[in-house]
Design an enzyme around this catalytic site. Structure first.
Site, PDB file in Angstrom:
ATOM      1  N   ASP A  13      36.573  37.943  37.094  1.00  0.00           N
ATOM      2  CA  ASP A  13      37.138  36.620  37.368  1.00  0.00           C
ATOM      3  C   ASP A  13      37.601  35.981  36.065  1.00  0.00           C
ATOM      4  OD1 ASP A  13      37.154  33.938  39.152  1.00  0.00           O
ATOM      5  OD2 ASP A  13      36.225  33.501  37.216  1.00  0.00           O
ATOM      6  N   ASP A 109      43.364  35.454  40.366  1.00  0.00           N
ATOM      7  CA  ASP A 109      42.482  35.438  39.194  1.00  0.00           C
ATOM      8  C   ASP A 109      41.178  36.206  39.409  1.00  0.00           C
ATOM      9  OD1 ASP A 109      41.353  33.697  40.990  1.00  0.00           O
ATOM     10  OD2 ASP A 109      41.061  32.051  39.571  1.00  0.00           O
ATOM     11  N   GLU A 110      41.120  37.045  40.458  1.00  0.00           N
ATOM     12  CA  GLU A 110      39.925  37.844  40.715  1.00  0.00           C
ATOM     13  C   GLU A 110      40.334  39.282  41.051  1.00  0.00           C
ATOM     14  OE1 GLU A 110      36.648  35.164  42.885  1.00  0.00           O
ATOM     15  OE2 GLU A 110      38.589  35.161  43.911  1.00  0.00           O
TER      16      GLU A 110
END
Length: 415
Positions: A13, A109-110
């Site tokens: 993350d 974003d992961e």
């Protein structure tokens, strides 16, 4: 359930992804509280990301921009640049493929990474490998990453969300030996797969923690929620057999579009323009993924009254699978005129569910004819080549239309 295979999965993350990218792009902002937010002139002025300095002032993701500015008078507000963020996200995923080809973007974003076979060949622990990943991302992009480590995707996700983000080194390993100590005392709403509505259902049953859910009789959960109840039971026990693969991210049960309107829409004439635009966007994405759908869902939200939002969320099953925007809109129109109470509308959503491959289409007298399908694919080709604004309905140029504005955005935000 059989013994779970021994695996090691990372959920990587990126911290305050959008905001930190902007600070890296503008070094002068390094010591300033920065947020990325929508246009403050319209209702979409919502915080999309806040840097750690802004969070120290109490600024939170998803709150209104004016609320954040009241908390932090020195706040630097930057409009989102979604294409830039997407490009960096793709680069990070590509970099992680230097460890393994089993890399699955979960969101912008992961990223999930299957490390099982990697660790067995290099002689390092999962935590040491996670530190290598964090260092690599920082050296290549300047981004700060956190890593949740687990024996499967669900455990890695919860390890990251609830523990790794609070660790000085940004790493936490959640496994069967610390599951009961670390995870079970947490509120049941913290468990992956439990939304606000399901959390209320669990509270009504007296289930307040993940541990209480894990100790609930499985048959009771199955009777009430079927396969979903069983899935949540095993999640509470740390079980998840889903593989890390790009296919699991691509295959989906529904495709939809939702948008917040720039102002209250009060007339059906304006509302139906946006619903037609959303229906066609959904149909285009369904065709692009070679799907057909059988269930249309429509939703609307208005103002909150006594902490209860007005609006509705309803669906209808179609007589035949479709990927045609006009067919979707006809179902949406039916749902909307039946369930809309004539209150002003703030946001609208349309989705097509029950997706199957378009190879499964059966001939029907009521299905769109061949000429209609050719027209849809011609329009798709023109938009793919020349942009979303290449072909528009005349109604989209009226005061209520949003298609032209949406064509300038990526993921609902300016590129």
């Amino acid at each position: 359930m059989s013994t779970q295979p021994s695996r090691t999965v990372f959920l990587v993350d990126m911290q305050s992804f959008f905001a930190n990218i902007e600070k890296l792009e503008k070094p002068a902002l390094e010591d300033h509280p920065v947020v990325v937010a929508g246009d403050p002139e319209i209702r979409s002025g919502v915080i999309l990301a806040a840097c750690p300095l802004a969070k120290k002032w109490g600024v939170k993701t998803a709150e209104a921009l004016w609320e954040a500015e009241n908390k932090c008078p020195y706040l630097v507000v930057i409009k989102p640049r979604m294409q830039l963020y997407l490009d960096i996200s793709v680069n990070i995923a590509a970099s992680l493929e230097s460890f393994t080809d089993e890399v699955e973007p979960y969101s912008i974003d992961e990223i999930f990474v299957e490390m099982t076979n990697v660790l067995s060949g290099v002689g390092v622990t999962a935590e040491e490998a996670a530190d290598i990943v964090i260092t690599k991302i920082y050296r290549e992009t300047g981004m700060v990453a956190r890593v949740g480590v687990g024996p499967n995707k669900v455990m890695a996700k919860m390890a990251c969300d609830h523990f790794a983000k609070k660790q000085p080194d940004g790493i936490f390993h959640l496994h069967e030996n610390n599951l009961q100590e670390k995870l079970w005392p947490r509120p049941v709403g913290d468990m992956f797969g439990v939304g606000t509505r399901m959390e209320r259902h669990f509270h009504d049953m007296g289930i307040r923690t993940i541990g209480q859910l894990a100790r609930t009789n499985l048959s009771d959960l199955q009777k009430r929620w079927g396969i979903n109840g069983e899935l949540l039971y095993w999640t509470a026990h740390g079980w998840d057999e889903s593989p890390v693969t790009i296919d699991t991210h691509i295959r989906r049960k529904a495709i939809g579009h939702h948008m917040t309107l720039p102002r209250d829409y009060r007339s059906w004439e304006e509302i139906k323009v946006v619903l037609m635009e959303l229906s066609e966007e959904v149909a285009r994405r369904v065709r692009a993924n070679r799907y057909l759908g059988t269930t249309v869902t429509a939703g609307a939200r208005g103002h909150d009254f006594f902490n209860q939002p007005s609006g509705f969320h309803r669906q209808v099953k179609l007589p035949d699978p479709t990927n045609d925007g006009h067919v979707i809109f006809e179902a949406v129109e039916q749902l909307f005129l039946t369930h809309w109470n004539r209150d002003p509308v703030r946001s609208l959503g349309v989705s097509l569910d029950g997706l199957t491959t378009d190879e499964a289409r059966q001939m029907s007298l009521f299905a769109p004819d061949h000429e209609r399908e050719e027209l849809n694919h011609t329009v798709d080709h023109l938009k793919n080549k020349h942009g979303d604004a290449a072909v528009l309905r005349a109604s989209s140029l009226t005061a209520g239309g949003q298609a032209l504005l949406r064509a300038q955005k990526l993921g609902g935000h300016y590129k």
